[in-house]
Design an enzyme around this catalytic site. Structure first.
Site, PDB file in Angstrom:
ATOM      1  CG  ASP A 134      -1.692   1.254   1.458  1.00  0.00           C
ATOM      2  OD1 ASP A 134      -1.685   2.113   0.558  1.00  0.00           O
ATOM      3  OD2 ASP A 134      -2.326   1.390   2.522  1.00  0.00           O
TER       4      ASP A 134
ATOM      5  CE  LYS B 201      -1.589   7.074  -3.499  1.00  0.00           C
ATOM      6  NZ  LYS B 201      -2.064   6.076  -2.504  1.00  0.00           N
TER       7      LYS B 201
ATOM      8  CD  GLU C   3      -4.982   3.640  -2.383  1.00  0.00           C
ATOM      9  OE1 GLU C   3      -5.830   4.429  -1.942  1.00  0.00           O
ATOM     10  OE2 GLU C   3      -3.849   3.987  -2.755  1.00  0.00           O
TER      11      GLU C   3
ATOM     12  CG  ASP D  45      -9.303   4.428   1.431  1.00  0.00           C
ATOM     13  OD1 ASP D  45      -8.888   5.151   2.362  1.00  0.00           O
ATOM     14  OD2 ASP D  45      -8.541   3.751   0.709  1.00  0.00           O
TER      15      ASP D  45
END
Ligand code: ADP
Ligand code: MG
Length: 619
Positions: free
Chosen positions: A22, A84, A183, A205
């Site tokens: 992850d 990211k 994800e 999420d």
């Protein structure tokens, strides 16, 4: 529809181990699958969580994780976090974000961002590769074997460029990325929801930097992703920024000093508000405290006040949730289970908001920070275990299509299509003897080229120069399991083929995707009308050109004068309607011309037949 089933049956001998990673905006984790199930792998400090932070000291090796986080205090300009957010994006897209971050972009970086840190210039994938290398090392130390293959997760909303950048990061870190998995998809795997057999599941999420919502359908133990939505710029960071702004003002009032330009002080205060935020997930009040240059700041923050402050942020997550339900065509009542993922879902108010929206109690059994890594490990285990048909289905966030005559977009793959996906369609030429065709690939929901996003354009050259409408060009769109688009065009007459793999250098932000979708709803009617007008005009052009050509031939002169006059009248009327925006009128004028020129067409046909009989070659 491809489907998916997990089989934990026998573990094969010892194929090379594949780990699941992850790669988060805030935190990254690595996990693996063994007979007991998926497990996260701890680092040397005992925690599986590796903060996605890299410190580049002026001399010596870069430092990753918790240690690098410390460097945020002393050397913020050389310490990169939230990389990211920059992955696969252009400088113009991230100018706003970079303004908030302490590190600097290198001079002259435009389409590809380079950060200037520790005296070097590095791209976001190169920076993320340091985090991946650390995870690889942690796994190798823990498992006592060399790791060269991984599955990496990405937000469902990542576009081609962002996915490509993630794969690049893996490659740079010495990892072969066997698959990118979204994800929420991984989270569904971690919860083993296949055992439920049937139902509709929402995965919510809420992490540090991104928000994703996905709705999955489960049928006889098989998953399908019905829809995804989200916001690549919404997470715990936003709550931190909010608290930090307030604390900075508060400190300024108390100390009579504005600390906002002092990087070290700002980072310390950021750390303090994050601590308080975490405490507030379990305690009714927390204290924000800062000791700096002999000064002391303490402010108690009751949960009640905290909740008031963050309500707008949490409400922002509900907008994509509703859109996602609309896309999946489900109501909250039809959602059987809700899964919470991401550290920010520890906040009680978040759970409350989710409960209220979906009208059910969300799943929280697994550690929300670890869920995604655990799911990635299951996917990795499946890949190394040689299970054939394995991936949960992902969907395309926006439609993909081609430019066709009249500046309109012909969609080949619709938004929310499950991937891998492919579509093949045949096109033809508009002009006699045409040698090249432009393949212009577009992304978006609108009908007109100018309202969509151009992804790539290329010419298919040297096609067979035949009459307009005779060429057969086959265009194939293929989106692989990682969401990367390959477009190929082939002249079926000559077999000549050309293709592109699309890795656009500029990514779309989630807001842009959302805006594009909303706009397409707003403009649907106007767009549809415009499209019909444009298409009618293209058709009118074709008919007018054909009649014009016929008028140059003997067939025209064989026609009685009155008939010639009525053809000319019909041509004029079609011309008059052409520039209006009434496609029904254009259509009726085309029909009228068609009717008026029947005799002409017949004459043409007869002379064609005569030509054939005479042995003259016609096309
Ligand atoms: P990402 O996937 O974006 O890397 P994570 O899922 O690891 O993020 O979540 C990180 C976010 O979760 C951070 O904003 C962090 O502050 C927040 N977080 C972690 N623990 C808690 C907690 N106990 N209460 C509130 N927020 C938390
Ligand atoms: Mg995450």
């Amino acid at each position: 529809m491809s489907v998916f089933q997990i089989d934990f049956g026998d573990t094969p001998d010892t194929p090379p181990r594949v780990v699941g990673i992850d790669l988060g905006t805030t935190n990254s984790l690595v996990a693996f699958l063994d007979l007991t199930g998926p497990q996260v792998i701890p680092g040397s400090n005992g925690s599986p969580i590796v903060p996605s932070v890299v410190h580049f000291p002026p001399t010596g090796d870069p430092v990753v994780g918790a240690e690098a986080q410390e460097a945020l205090l002393i050397d913020p300009v050389n310490t990169v976090y939230s990389a990211k957010r920059l992955m696969g994006r252009g400088a113009a897209d991230v100018a706003g974000e970079l303004a908030l971050l302490p590190f600097k972009m290198a001079e002259g970086s435009e389409s590809v961002i380079r950060l200037s840190v520790g005296g070097r210039q590095l791209t976001p994938p190169e920076i993320s590769a340091y985090v991946l290398r650390q995870l690889k090392q942690n796994a190798e130390a823990f498992l006592n074997e060399t790791i060269t293959q991984a599955v990496i997760t990405v937000p469902a909303y990542f576009n081609d460029a962002q996915r490509q950048a993630t794969k690049d990061a893996g490659r740079i870190a010495g990892l072969e990325v066997l698959r990118l998995v979204s994800e929420p998809t991984a989270a569904a795997l971690a919860y083993g929801l296949d055992k439920r057999r049937n139902g509709t599941i929402a995965v919510y999420d809420f992490g540090g930097g991104t928000f994703d919502i996905s709705i999955l359908k489960l049928e006889e133990g098989l998953f399908e992703v019905l829809a995804t939505n989200g916001d690549t710029h919404l997470g715990g960071d936003d709550i931190d920024d909010l608290l930090l702004r307030i604390a900075l003002e508060d400190v300024a009032t108390e100390w009579g000093r504005d600390l906002s330009a002092d990087h070290e002080a700002v980072q310390r205060l950021r750390r303090a508000v994050i601590n308080a935020k975490h405490e507030l997930s379990t305690l009714p009040a927390a204290t924000i405290s800062l000791d700096y240059q002999g000064l002391e700041y303490r402010r108690s923050l009751p949960r009640e006040v905290f909740e008031k402050l963050i309500t707008p942020t949490i409400d922002r997550t509900l907008v994509p949730c509703r859109a996602c339900m609309a896309d999946a065509a489900v109501t909250p009542e039809q959602i059987d289970e809700v899964v919470l993922v991401g550290g920010s879902t520890r906040i009680p108010l978040v759970r409350q908001a989710v409960r209220a929206l979906f009208k059910s109690e969300p799943h929280t059994e697994l550690n929300p920070d670890e869920v995604v890594a655990l799911g990635a490990a299951i996917q990795a285990g499946i890949l190394s275990g040689e299970v054939e048909d394995q991936l949960l289905l992902d969907v395309t966030p926006l439609s993909l299509g081609l430019e066709t005559m009249g500046g309109v977009v012909t969609k080949l793959i619709l938004r929310n299509s499950t991937i891998p996906a492919s579509a093949t369609e045949q096109f033809t030429t508009a002009v006699d003897g045409q040698r090249n065709v432009l393949i212009h690939v577009l992304q978006g929901e609108r009908e007109m080229v100018r309202d969509c996003r151009s992804l790539a354009r290329f010419d298919l050259k040297d096609i067979d120069p035949v009459m307009a409408g005779m060429a057969r060009i086959e265009v194939r769109f293929l989106i692989d399991a990682n969401g990367i688009l390959n477009v190929s065009a082939k002249d079926l007459r000559t077999g000549k083929e050309q293709s592109v793999e699309i890795k656009p250098s500029y990514g779309l932000t989630d807001e842009q995707v959302e805006a594009m979708i909303l706009e397409s709803f707003d403009k649907a009617e106007a767009d549809f009308n415009e499209r019909q007008v444009r298409e009618a005009r293209v058709e009118a052009d074709r008919i007018l050109a054909a009649v014009d050509k016929a008028k140059q031939s003997d067939a025209w002169f064989d026609l009685p004068v009155e008939e010639q006059a009525s053809v000319d009248r019909a041509i004029n009327e079609l011309h008059l309607s052409y520039h209006g925006d009434d496609h029904v009128l254009i259509q009726s004028k085309m029909e009228a011309l068609d009717l008026a020129s029947r005799g002409l067409a017949e004459n043409m046909m007869n002379s064609a037949v005569r030509n054939v009989l005479k042995g003259t070659k016609i096309e």
